[in-house]
Design a protein around this motif. Structure first.
Motif, PDB file in Angstrom:
ATOM      1  N   LEU A 153       3.722   1.779   2.775  1.00 30.97           N
ATOM      2  CA  LEU A 153       4.571   2.931   2.471  1.00 30.97           C
ATOM      3  C   LEU A 153       3.674   4.156   2.406  1.00 30.97           C
ATOM      4  O   LEU A 153       3.223   4.569   1.339  1.00 30.97           O
ATOM      5  CB  LEU A 153       5.301   2.721   1.141  1.00 30.97           C
ATOM      6  N   GLU A 154       3.385   4.725   3.573  1.00 35.36           N
ATOM      7  CA  GLU A 154       2.482   5.872   3.577  1.00 35.36           C
ATOM      8  C   GLU A 154       3.160   7.092   2.968  1.00 35.36           C
ATOM      9  O   GLU A 154       4.351   7.068   2.661  1.00 35.36           O
ATOM     10  CB  GLU A 154       1.984   6.145   4.986  1.00 35.36           C
ATOM     11  N   LEU A 155       2.382   8.143   2.769  1.00 37.87           N
ATOM     12  CA  LEU A 155       2.869   9.296   2.014  1.00 37.87           C
ATOM     13  C   LEU A 155       4.161   9.858   2.592  1.00 37.87           C
ATOM     14  O   LEU A 155       5.089  10.167   1.844  1.00 37.87           O
ATOM     15  CB  LEU A 155       1.792  10.384   1.971  1.00 37.87           C
ATOM     16  N   ASP A 156       4.250   9.990   3.919  1.00 42.76           N
ATOM     17  CA  ASP A 156       5.465  10.542   4.519  1.00 42.76           C
ATOM     18  C   ASP A 156       6.682   9.692   4.181  1.00 42.76           C
ATOM     19  O   ASP A 156       7.778  10.217   3.944  1.00 42.76           O
ATOM     20  CB  ASP A 156       5.296  10.649   6.038  1.00 42.76           C
ATOM     21  N   THR A 157       6.507   8.375   4.151  1.00 45.33           N
ATOM     22  CA  THR A 157       7.614   7.487   3.804  1.00 45.33           C
ATOM     23  C   THR A 157       8.005   7.660   2.339  1.00 45.33           C
ATOM     24  O   THR A 157       9.193   7.677   1.998  1.00 45.33           O
ATOM     25  CB  THR A 157       7.220   6.023   4.066  1.00 45.33           C
TER      26      THR A 157
ATOM     27  N   GLY B 215      11.643   9.391  -1.601  1.00 45.98           N
ATOM     28  CA  GLY B 215      11.496   9.863  -2.970  1.00 45.98           C
ATOM     29  C   GLY B 215      10.632   8.885  -3.731  1.00 45.98           C
ATOM     30  O   GLY B 215      10.671   7.669  -3.480  1.00 45.98           O
ATOM     31  N   ALA B 216       9.833   9.389  -4.668  1.00 48.88           N
ATOM     32  CA  ALA B 216       8.867   8.543  -5.367  1.00 48.88           C
ATOM     33  C   ALA B 216       9.542   7.410  -6.125  1.00 48.88           C
ATOM     34  O   ALA B 216       9.053   6.272  -6.137  1.00 48.88           O
ATOM     35  CB  ALA B 216       8.033   9.395  -6.322  1.00 48.88           C
ATOM     36  N   ALA B 217      10.668   7.688  -6.762  1.00 47.62           N
ATOM     37  CA  ALA B 217      11.337   6.660  -7.559  1.00 47.62           C
ATOM     38  C   ALA B 217      11.836   5.522  -6.678  1.00 47.62           C
ATOM     39  O   ALA B 217      11.639   4.339  -6.994  1.00 47.62           O
ATOM     40  CB  ALA B 217      12.487   7.269  -8.350  1.00 47.62           C
ATOM     41  N   GLU B 218      12.484   5.848  -5.565  1.00 50.31           N
ATOM     42  CA  GLU B 218      13.003   4.809  -4.682  1.00 50.31           C
ATOM     43  C   GLU B 218      11.866   4.052  -4.007  1.00 50.31           C
ATOM     44  O   GLU B 218      11.930   2.819  -3.864  1.00 50.31           O
ATOM     45  CB  GLU B 218      13.931   5.428  -3.630  1.00 50.31           C
ATOM     46  N   ALA B 219      10.818   4.760  -3.588  1.00 52.80           N
ATOM     47  CA  ALA B 219       9.672   4.084  -2.983  1.00 52.80           C
ATOM     48  C   ALA B 219       9.053   3.092  -3.959  1.00 52.80           C
ATOM     49  O   ALA B 219       8.707   1.958  -3.592  1.00 52.80           O
ATOM     50  CB  ALA B 219       8.629   5.102  -2.530  1.00 52.80           C
ATOM     51  N   ALA B 220       8.925   3.505  -5.213  1.00 55.12           N
ATOM     52  CA  ALA B 220       8.366   2.615  -6.224  1.00 55.12           C
ATOM     53  C   ALA B 220       9.277   1.422  -6.485  1.00 55.12           C
ATOM     54  O   ALA B 220       8.803   0.289  -6.647  1.00 55.12           O
ATOM     55  CB  ALA B 220       8.127   3.385  -7.523  1.00 55.12           C
TER      56      ALA B 220
ATOM     57  N   ALA C  36       0.870  -1.182   0.000  1.00 55.99           N
ATOM     58  CA  ALA C  36       0.000   0.000   0.000  1.00 55.99           C
ATOM     59  C   ALA C  36       0.902   1.226   0.000  1.00 55.99           C
ATOM     60  O   ALA C  36       1.694   1.413   0.933  1.00 55.99           O
ATOM     61  CB  ALA C  36      -0.911  -0.009   1.213  1.00 55.99           C
ATOM     62  N   LEU C  37       0.779   2.054  -1.024  1.00 62.22           N
ATOM     63  CA  LEU C  37       1.709   3.168  -1.206  1.00 62.22           C
ATOM     64  C   LEU C  37       0.948   4.477  -1.349  1.00 62.22           C
ATOM     65  O   LEU C  37       0.011   4.572  -2.142  1.00 62.22           O
ATOM     66  CB  LEU C  37       2.567   2.901  -2.452  1.00 62.22           C
ATOM     67  N   GLY C  38       1.371   5.485  -0.561  1.00 63.37           N
ATOM     68  CA  GLY C  38       0.870   6.840  -0.736  1.00 63.37           C
ATOM     69  C   GLY C  38      -0.310   7.227   0.123  1.00 63.37           C
ATOM     70  O   GLY C  38      -0.803   8.359   0.024  1.00 63.37           O
ATOM     71  N   PHE C  39      -0.792   6.343   0.997  1.00 66.55           N
ATOM     72  CA  PHE C  39      -1.967   6.701   1.802  1.00 66.55           C
ATOM     73  C   PHE C  39      -1.581   7.706   2.881  1.00 66.55           C
ATOM     74  O   PHE C  39      -0.441   7.766   3.336  1.00 66.55           O
ATOM     75  CB  PHE C  39      -2.625   5.452   2.399  1.00 66.55           C
ATOM     76  N   ARG C  40      -2.555   8.509   3.290  1.00 68.23           N
ATOM     77  CA  ARG C  40      -2.289   9.595   4.237  1.00 68.23           C
ATOM     78  C   ARG C  40      -3.439   9.799   5.222  1.00 68.23           C
ATOM     79  O   ARG C  40      -3.643  10.914   5.718  1.00 68.23           O
ATOM     80  CB  ARG C  40      -1.999  10.889   3.479  1.00 68.23           C
TER      81      ARG C  40
END
Length: 294
Positions: A188-192, A197-202, A164-168
């Motif tokens: 991986l919530e929004l703060d993470t 960084g979006a590229a590394e999180a992805a 789950a990525l980007g939730f806030r």
């Protein structure tokens, strides 16, 4: 570019008929099919909407959503069987269940869940009984059996196969009494995402989704993962969110390498976009993400 097929899934059985059901028409009208070079893979009409909360399950339209999920799984399955990549245009987030059911009939898959909300409510905590706030819980086998065990195949996806990525919405969901996300589910919530960084999180998300025994993964995009400042055409608004560039980066990374097997787009409400500007922006983001795959 992938061999894409668009499936229209204009169901709002898990929400309410406020305009989200017009999402497929709006994006197709903005040129999405032409931009993606996609064929039409079918349209699945939902049964009538019942505004009364079911007393047995505590949710709206449980029987209708179960039946719709099976019908949508049939159509998505046909697209997959033809060797095409389904792009499913919702509707509300409950359409995810049908997409995952199509995969569950075939093998073990993962899920990249891009959403401004974690959508892990149980019926007793969801104020209106909307399945669009609990589809991730249902997909992982939690909730009323009629939806959490579709065709006796539940869970549709394992906790450890979800990112789950980007939730806030952590503060809001906790205040409402939503059950916590399971520890095995990768959050991986929004703060993470912002810290990494979006590229590394992805990249980390894709690594988690491809590092196990999965036969690929589905991408679920609820457009309220975007910053409210650039995507206000959603029914449950909240501050902050991903920028267009961040979302494009995440999608481009998730679509690279051949691991992704399908994509859902949900929750965009065209009635809150009278000039069509946001529909065109969303189409542009999706087309660029796919175009980067060559």
């Amino acid at each position: 570019m992938r061999n894409l097929a668009i499936v229209e899934a204009p169901s709002v059985l898990g929400l309410r008929p406020t305009g989200v059901e017009d999402l497929p028409a709006a994006l197709l009208g903005a040129g999405l099919a032409e931009g993606l070079g996609a064929v039409h893979g079918g349209r699945v009409e939902p049964p009538p909407y019942d505004p009364e909360r079911d007393p047995g399950t505590g949710v709206l339209n449980p029987g209708g959503i179960a039946a719709y999920s099976v019908a949508l799984a049939d159509v998505v399955g046909e697209v997959l069987d033809r060797g095409r990549f389904p792009v499913v245009l919702g509707g509300d987030c409950s359409v995810l269940l049908g997409n995952l059911l199509a995969l569950r009939r075939r093998d073990r898959h993962g899920l990249l869940f891009l959403d401004g909300h974690s959508d892990f409510y149980q019926p007793s905590a969801e104020p209106a009984g909307e399945v669009a706030s609990m589809e991730l819980a249902l997909a992982t086998g939690r909730g009323p059996r009629v939806l959490a065990d579709l065709e006796g195949r539940g869970p549709l996806v394992r906790d450890e196969d979800v990112v789950a990525l980007g939730f806030r919405d952590a503060e809001e969901s906790a205040a409402c009494g939503m059950q916590p996300l399971p520890t095995a589910l990768h959050a991986l919530e929004l703060d993470t995402v912002r810290t990494l960084g979006a590229a590394e999180a992805a990249r980390r998300a894709v690594g988690l989704l491809t590092g196990g025994a999965d036969a690929g993964y589905w991408i679920h995009l609820d457009v309220d993962v975007l910053d409210d400042a650039v995507m206000p055409a959603v029914d449950y608004r909240q501050p902050d969110g991903l920028t267009w560039q961040e979302l494009e980066t995440v999608l481009r990374t998730a679509l690279s390498g051949g691991g992704a097997v399908g994509l859902t787009v949900t929750i965009f409400n065209p009635r809150l976009d009278p000039g069509g500007t946001l529909a065109r922006d969303l189409c542009g983001c999706l087309v660029r993400a796919f175009d980067s795959q060559g």
